[in-house]
Structure formats: structure tokens, C-alpha cells
Motif scaffolding. Structure first.
Motif, mmCIF file in Angstrom:
data_model
loop_
_atom_site.group_PDB
_atom_site.id
_atom_site.type_symbol
_atom_site.label_atom_id
_atom_site.label_comp_id
_atom_site.label_asym_id
_atom_site.label_seq_id
_atom_site.Cartn_x
_atom_site.Cartn_y
_atom_site.Cartn_z
ATOM 1 N N TRP A 15 0.836 -1.201 0.000
ATOM 2 C CA TRP A 15 0.000 0.000 0.000
ATOM 3 C C TRP A 15 0.873 1.254 0.000
ATOM 4 O O TRP A 15 0.578 2.228 -0.684
ATOM 5 N N TYR A 21 -9.322 -5.216 -3.367
ATOM 6 C CA TYR A 21 -9.347 -4.213 -2.305
ATOM 7 C C TYR A 21 -7.961 -3.677 -1.952
ATOM 8 O O TYR A 21 -7.833 -2.678 -1.239
ATOM 9 N N HIS A 22 -6.891 -4.309 -2.472
ATOM 10 C CA HIS A 22 -5.531 -3.804 -2.255
ATOM 11 C C HIS A 22 -5.107 -2.801 -3.328
ATOM 12 O O HIS A 22 -4.122 -2.094 -3.147
ATOM 13 N N TYR A 75 -5.104 1.426 -2.892
ATOM 14 C CA TYR A 75 -5.566 1.431 -1.508
ATOM 15 C C TYR A 75 -5.575 2.831 -0.895
ATOM 16 O O TYR A 75 -6.571 3.261 -0.312
ATOM 17 N N TYR A 76 -4.486 3.550 -1.026
ATOM 18 C CA TYR A 76 -4.428 4.883 -0.424
ATOM 19 C C TYR A 76 -5.436 5.828 -1.068
ATOM 20 O O TYR A 76 -6.145 6.553 -0.365
ATOM 21 N N LEU A 82 -8.222 5.233 -2.353
ATOM 22 C CA LEU A 82 -9.598 4.875 -2.000
ATOM 23 C C LEU A 82 -9.882 4.877 -0.500
ATOM 24 O O LEU A 82 -11.037 4.770 -0.087
ATOM 25 N N ASN A 83 -8.831 4.971 0.319
ATOM 26 C CA ASN A 83 -9.005 4.833 1.774
ATOM 27 C C ASN A 83 -8.199 5.874 2.550
ATOM 28 O O ASN A 83 -7.668 5.588 3.620
ATOM 29 N N LYS A 84 -8.109 7.089 2.051
ATOM 30 C CA LYS A 84 -7.261 8.114 2.673
ATOM 31 C C LYS A 84 -7.580 8.373 4.137
ATOM 32 O O LYS A 84 -6.702 8.760 4.900
ATOM 33 N N SER A 85 -8.812 8.169 4.536
ATOM 34 C CA SER A 85 -9.168 8.438 5.934
ATOM 35 C C SER A 85 -8.936 7.237 6.854
ATOM 36 O O SER A 85 -9.081 7.365 8.071
ATOM 37 N N ALA A 86 -8.559 6.099 6.312
ATOM 38 C CA ALA A 86 -8.288 4.918 7.145
ATOM 39 C C ALA A 86 -7.091 5.198 8.061
ATOM 40 O O ALA A 86 -6.150 5.888 7.665
ATOM 41 N N CYS A 108 -3.582 4.635 6.634
ATOM 42 C CA CYS A 108 -3.250 5.647 5.624
ATOM 43 C C CYS A 108 -2.862 6.962 6.294
ATOM 44 O O CYS A 108 -1.906 7.622 5.873
ATOM 45 N N GLN A 109 -3.592 7.351 7.329
ATOM 46 C CA GLN A 109 -3.315 8.596 8.036
ATOM 47 C C GLN A 109 -2.010 8.549 8.838
ATOM 48 O O GLN A 109 -1.277 9.524 8.883
#
Length: 176
Positions: A21, A148-149, A152-153, A155-159, A162-163
Motif C-alpha cells: 500500500w 481491495y488492495h 488502496y491509499y 480509495l481509503n485516505k481516511s483509514a 493511511c493517516q
């Protein structure tokens, strides 16, 4: 995703540098990189799953396969970004990720790439106090990771991961 026709007009680089990721997020930000796919390479199991690879039992590394336009960005420049984007002096480890699946690896696709990678590794050594342990190995079968990989970043910046991990890395590299 690129079409097979688009891929045929580009060069390919494959790198392992810890969690795919993080690596994907770095290389997706570079001019001349047309596509980055997360996947697995360098192991014995055919069609491994993320669960199998993450348990460290297949011999695969988490890798990114990078399709790039060599008229815009060179393989050497990609390697320069690789050295800056992870710690190539820690054997089978990047941060909290531990195991052979997180090893630092360059999987070359031609003799020319091998030669460039070996020279780049030698030059990059001056950036580090400890020896670089990055393996330079011929590319083998690439197995694309589960959907889903991919991206990843993006699509999932608030995870939380990722943060706490990817975003600071991108900021440090002036990519965000």
C-alpha cells in the motif's frame, strides 16, 4: 487498469519495499508512471492469497508492478525513489511490518535492469549507515493482489493506516 495494448507500449519495474500500500502510493504520484498494481512475487505457492502471503508461509514478497513510460521517467529514477521511500537496510522488515513478505527487493525484467539496479544499489549505499540488504532477483510470476488492495491509499485516505503511515511518508517525500 491499463489494457494489454497500453501495457505493451510501456516498461515494467517490480519492487518490494514493505507493505505494498505504501509503495503503490509513492509510485502512483510520479510523472511517467502510468499504472501501479499491488501483488506478490518471489514465492513458491501458485495464486497465493493475501492471507497466505501475510502469514509468511509462501515465500512471496508484497510487491508493486509499475508500468512506466521510459521517455518520461527512467528506471534509474524509479530506483532513486525506491531508495528514498523505504529503509533498505532492515532485513525482512519495514517499520512495524515484519517477515520475508516485507523484504526489500528489486525484481528485474532484463539484464539491463539488473545492471542498472546493481549500480544504483552501490551508489545508494552512501545514503545509509548500515549495509543495504535489498535483494536483486530475476522477476518471476507476478500474482495480482485482491481488488481491495489496488489503489488502496487513493480509495481509503481516511483509514487509520493511511493517516498514520502512508500520508506522513508521502509528505516527507513531498508527494502530497
Amino acid at each position: 487498469m491499463l489494457s494489454e495494448e497500453e501495457k505493451a507500449s510501456l516498461e515494467t519495474a517490480t519492487f518490494g519495499a514493505g507493505c505494498f500500500w505504501c509503495v503503490e502510493a509513492v509510485f502512483e504520484n510520479l510523472d511517467g508512471v502510468k499504472s501501479v498494481e499491488s501483488g506478490y512475487m518471489g514465492g513458491e505457492t501458485e495464486n497465493p492469497t493475501y492471507r497466505e502471503v501475510s502469514m509468511g508461509n509462501t515465500g512471496h514478497a508484497e510487491v508493486t508492478r509499475i508500468y512506466y513510460d521510459p521517455k518520461v521517467i527512467s528506471y534509474k529514477t524509479l530506483l532513486d525513489w525506491l531508495w528514498r521511500s523505504h529503509d533498505p537496510t532492515t532485513l525482512n522488515r519495514q517499520g512495524a511490518d515484519v517477515g520475508t513478505q516485507y523484504r526489500s527487493a528489486i525484481f528485474y525484467h532484463s539484464d539491463e535492469q539488473r545492471e542498472i539496479a546493481e549500480a544504483s544499489k552501490e551508489t545508494a549505499q552512501s545514503m545509509f549507515d548500515s549495509p543495504i540488504v535489498t535483494e536483486i532477483t530475476a522477476a518471476s510470476e507476478f500474482y495480482i493482489a485482491e481488488d481491495y488492495h489496488q489503489d488502496y491509499y487513493k480509495l481509503n485516505k481516511s483509514a487509520p493506516y493511511c493517516q498514520m503511515v502512508i500520508r506522513p511518508k508521502l509528505k516527507k517525500l513531498d508527494l502530497e
